[in-house]
Write a protein that holds these residues in place. Structure first.
Motif, PDB file in Angstrom:
ATOM      1  N   GLN A 156       2.273   1.716  -3.090  1.00 32.16           N
ATOM      2  CA  GLN A 156       1.610   2.078  -4.215  1.00 32.16           C
ATOM      3  C   GLN A 156       1.079   3.283  -3.775  1.00 32.16           C
ATOM      4  OE1 GLN A 156      -2.567   0.197  -3.134  1.00 32.16           O
ATOM      5  NE2 GLN A 156      -2.283  -1.080  -5.143  1.00 32.16           N
ATOM      6  N   ASN A 157       1.109   4.170  -3.080  1.00 32.22           N
ATOM      7  CA  ASN A 157       0.561   5.139  -2.537  1.00 32.22           C
ATOM      8  C   ASN A 157       1.815   6.561  -2.973  1.00 32.22           C
ATOM      9  OD1 ASN A 157      -0.883   6.547  -1.012  1.00 32.22           O
ATOM     10  ND2 ASN A 157      -0.774   5.514   0.790  1.00 32.22           N
ATOM     11  N   HIS A 158       3.066   6.394  -3.107  1.00 32.23           N
ATOM     12  CA  HIS A 158       4.338   6.502  -3.283  1.00 32.23           C
ATOM     13  C   HIS A 158       4.654   6.854  -4.656  1.00 32.23           C
ATOM     14  CE1 HIS A 158       8.575   7.912  -2.896  1.00 32.23           C
ATOM     15  NE2 HIS A 158       8.317   6.935  -4.353  1.00 32.23           N
ATOM     16  N   LEU A 164       0.668  -1.038   0.220  1.00 27.40           N
ATOM     17  CA  LEU A 164       0.267   0.142   0.230  1.00 27.40           C
ATOM     18  C   LEU A 164       0.403   1.283  -0.128  1.00 27.40           C
ATOM     19  CD1 LEU A 164      -2.998  -0.648   2.619  1.00 27.40           C
ATOM     20  CD2 LEU A 164      -3.102  -0.517  -0.033  1.00 27.40           C
ATOM     21  N   CYS A 214       2.455   6.466  -6.602  1.00 23.87           N
ATOM     22  CA  CYS A 214       1.070   7.394  -6.931  1.00 23.87           C
ATOM     23  C   CYS A 214       1.443   8.916  -7.200  1.00 23.87           C
ATOM     24  CB  CYS A 214      -1.070   7.121  -5.979  1.00 23.87           C
ATOM     25  SG  CYS A 214      -1.492   6.060  -6.772  1.00 23.87           S
ATOM     26  N   ARG A 215       1.980   9.327  -5.788  1.00 26.01           N
ATOM     27  CA  ARG A 215       2.169  10.648  -5.832  1.00 26.01           C
ATOM     28  C   ARG A 215       3.302  10.990  -6.237  1.00 26.01           C
ATOM     29  NH1 ARG A 215       4.703  10.828  -0.399  1.00 26.01           N
ATOM     30  NH2 ARG A 215       3.810   8.673  -0.444  1.00 26.01           N
TER      31      ARG A 215
END
Lengths: 465, 283
Positions: free
Chosen positions: B269-271, B266, B273-274
């Motif tokens: 993924q976040n990373h 997660l 996305c950013r």
């Protein structure tokens, strides 16, 4: 000199420490105890009886001149108060928060015989927080000799302070990337904000103490190499870093932590801030913390902050809890439950290897054991199971064995380094103190040992031993 | 301190890094590791020491970018420095006179074979390095392995170079020779070490595996790296990382190493996305 200034009011009620309200506490990791207001500090200071023969000073493991620093506070001279404290203790911000003063100065306080004792710990903290952190004019002429202190916990910190004031050039070696030892990895920021710790360590730096982190004596360099590199003496204050395990089936399931790992992930690696910080921690819906000491309270209070229903499981009764009373109160205020007279028997996991259930057994109290506390006796057939997602074993620790393993000539007893009455180990000019000698103990006793060791090192080097 | 002197990408996600660490360069032994934090907010990750040069005051690390921290590590450039670097940690690998020795490495583990193979050869053993890669493009350090061992053979999963199959298949294919070995050293992904250990157990050849559990402090303080060996709990950071491969509970090790997989996924993924957002904005 005739007594002037504000009147003493020993019969006034003891000031209560303002606390952050329990609901908002569990929303973050801000400090729980807010410290006295200026008015409170002045009122509390005036309760001091100004005894001719102050028992509090004798009772303080560091012999802080409590009577004088309180007198300065009454006069409104908070910098003067801080200076008086600093003569003996450069870490009033740390000690004013974590010292178990109820066992020392506050227990000895004469006022406490009839009324409540003066809140010395809270006053010490106030002096530290309020007065600007002055450097101090206690510099000594360098005597040209170098002393190495191994570990940057409380024992080494105070030893560094005392040695640097005697003119020694002091280097502190720390295995981890941050300084402070147990103050950094063991004590949560909601009890000891990190900027306080950093500031007080910076005082030592300003006095010329050199810090060398990421350096494991016994691995990065041996004790012998330190002597070859010109150190005249070494103090070993490597603490009690080896966690005890529960030794029950299922202990290696995912979600089962030692208190050391759980607290290190949170306090040192800031796992509460994952993924902003790189280190995660698994705290599920229900957490069980096994044990009854301060680490158990710290772990449970962290679990609450991470939103987990949290219960402390203790094999003895409430009266036998080893944690500070105020820590137990804080934990209860924050919604930590206590389950007394019960112990874990085994842990059961799911198909992914994560812990899901703990089987416990009820206990009753029997005859006192070697610690003087009633021994817990399992009640046959009383086993029961509880669902759980995170388990923290806070059941004690032994000395970290790294340096001892690399130095087999150093005599130990069950892992604890053996010292003589002068604080010296079996090796010449190698001294030791704090938890590596005592096993798991307290910050303030480690400081007392560090002070005694500094004295012993100075004597030994003066005598040319 | 901890400055990166050189960096070579050996394969798309595999970096060879020469890092300033004078004290470690003087004291390290084959099989030991360091713990690094590549940046201020990073977690602590263990990395095996591949080589050390006391005169230059540097050590060599070979890092594969698999998770967030290892990717950050290989993204650092020469001239930059890791925030923290500590070691040498753990006990050295078993080096002795065994006659014939087989060193088995999978993936980036072959880098970690280098110092062990060289040390075993130096004391007079005949050393065969049995190495596995996914395909030809993933083969790394072949020349260095040839310098360290008497013989080097490769397997690739897709058959694009050397033996077609896994490294354990390759090991099995030479059973007649290898079961006469005095010792086998294994390092690599857990399923590979486990399969190799099962094979050599059947052969009755003493086998050591260098384990890679999750660690925090690496000094025996947290117990996060505990592994079950011969029914006993051992701390890999101070008692290992090498243990008797036939006694290791690999299944438990694999489970414990997956403890944070979901959280890491997660976070990653976040990373990404950013990063995606930033790129879109810049574009």
């Amino acid at each position: 000199m005739p007594q002037t200034g504000p009147k003493r009011t020993p019969k006034a009620p003891r000031q209560e420490l303002p606390l952050r309200d329990p609901q908002s506490r569990t929303q973050g990791c801000g400090e729980v105890s807010l410290g006295f207001t200026l008015k409170q500090a002045q009122m509390e200071a005036r309760r001091c009886l100004d005894c001719k023969d102050p028992k509090c000073i004798e009772a303080c493991p560091l012999h802080i001149d409590i009577k004088s620093f309180i007198a300065r506070m009454i006069e409104g001279d908070f910098e003067g108060a801080l200076e008086r404290i600093s003569e003996q203790n450069p870490f009033p911000g740390v000690c004013g928060r974590v010292c178990q003063c109820e066992l020392y100065c506050e227990k000895a306080c004469l006022l406490g015989r009839k009324l409540k004792p003066v809140a010395v710990g809270a006053l010490e903290r106030f002096a530290a927080d309020y007065a600007s952190q002055c450097g101090n004019g206690l510099h000594a002429e360098p005597n040209g000799r170098k002393v190495a202190l191994v570990g940057s916990g409380p024992a080494s910190l105070i030893a560094a302070y005392d040695l640097v004031r005697k003119g020694y050039q002091v280097t502190i070696f720390e295995a981890l990337h941050e300084l402070g030892g147990v103050l950094a990895y063991g004590i949560p920021p909601f009890r000891l904000p990190r900027e306080i710790l950093r500031q007080e360590i910076d005082r030592l730096r300003a006095m010329g103490v050199e810090f060398c982190n990421n350096f494991i004596v016994g691995k990065t360099a041996s004790l012998d190499e330190l002597f070859e590199e010109g150190y005249s003496a070494v103090f070993v204050g490597t603490g009690a870093g080896l966690p005890h395990l529960m030794k029950i089936p299922g202990e290696n399931l995912i979600g089962v932590y030692t208190a050391n790992e759980f607290l290190t992930r949170l306090n040192l690696m800031r796992a509460y801030d994952f993924p902003h910080s790189g280190t995660p921690v698994r705290v599920g819906k229900r957490t069980l913390v096994v044990g009854g000491g301060n680490s158990a309270m710290d772990a449970a209070r962290w679990a609450r902050r991470l939103g987990s229903e949290t219960t402390i499981l203790f094999r003895r009764g409430r009266a036998e809890l080893r944690a500070r009373l105020e820590e137990i109160d804080r934990a209860e205020e924050e919604g930590v439950h206590f389950e007394f007279l019960a112990a874990p028997v085994r842990l059961l996991g799911d198909e992914t290897g994560a812990v899901r259930e703990m089987e416990c057994i009820r206990m009753r109290l029997g005859e006192p054991d070697e610690t003087g506390r009633p021994s817990p006796i399992p009640i046959p057939g009383s086993e029961y199971r509880v669902p759980v997602d995170t388990v923290v074993a806070a059941i004690g620790q032994s000395p970290n064995p790294t340096l001892q393993r690399a130095t087999p000539q150093l005599i130990t007893n069950r892992g604890k380094i053996v010292i003589d009455d002068r604080g010296q180990t079996s090796l010449p000019r190698v001294f030791a103190g704090g938890d590596v000698v005592r096993g798991g103990s307290t910050v303030i006793l480690a400081m007392r040992d560090g002070r005694a060791a500094a004295e012993a090192i100075d004597r030994a080097l003066q005598e040319g031993r | 301190m901890n400055r990166i002197f050189h960096k070579v990408m050996l394969a798309p996600e595999v970096a060879w890094l020469e890092v300033e660490a004078p004290r470690i360069a003087r004291r390290w032994k084959p099989g030991q590791f360091v713990i690094i934090r590549p940046t201020d907010d990073s977690e602590r990750i263990p990395l095996t020491i591949v080589d050390g040069d006391a005169a230059r005051g540097t050590i060599l690390l070979v890092v594969q970018g698999v998770g967030r921290t290892s990717r950050l590590t290989i993204s650092r450039e020469p001239g930059e420095a890791f925030t923290d670097l500590v070691g040498p940690l753990g006990e050295p690998a078993t080096i002795g006179v065994f006659g014939r020795v087989v060193c088995v490495g999978g993936g980036v583990g072959v880098a970690e074979l280098l110092p062990v193979a060289a040390a075993l050869r130096r004391v007079g053993n005949h050393v065969t390095a049995v190495c596995g890669a996914r395909s030809r493009s993933q083969i790394i350090l072949d020349a260095e392995l040839h310098a360290a061992a008497d013989e080097v053979c490769w397997s690739t999963d897709d058959g694009s170079a050397g033996f077609h199959g896994t490294v354990v298949d390759l090991l099995r294919s030479r059973e007649a020779e290898f079961r006469r070995a005095g010792m086998i050293h294994v390092i690599g992904p857990i399923p590979m070490m486990r399969a190799a250990a099962e094979l050599t157990r059947a052969w009755g050849v003493r086998t050591f595996a260098s384990l890679n559990p999750i660690m925090v402090d690496g000094t025996g303080m947290c117990g996060g790296c505990r592994v079950t060996v011969g029914g006993k709990v051992r701390f890999a950071c101070v008692e290992g990382p090498e243990f008797d491969a036939h006694q290791v509970d690999f299944e438990e090790l694999a489970r414990r190493n997956s403890a944070y997989r979901e959280q890491e996924r997660l976070a990653m993924q976040n990373h990404e996305c950013r990063i995606g957002l930033v790129l879109t904005r810049q574009g």
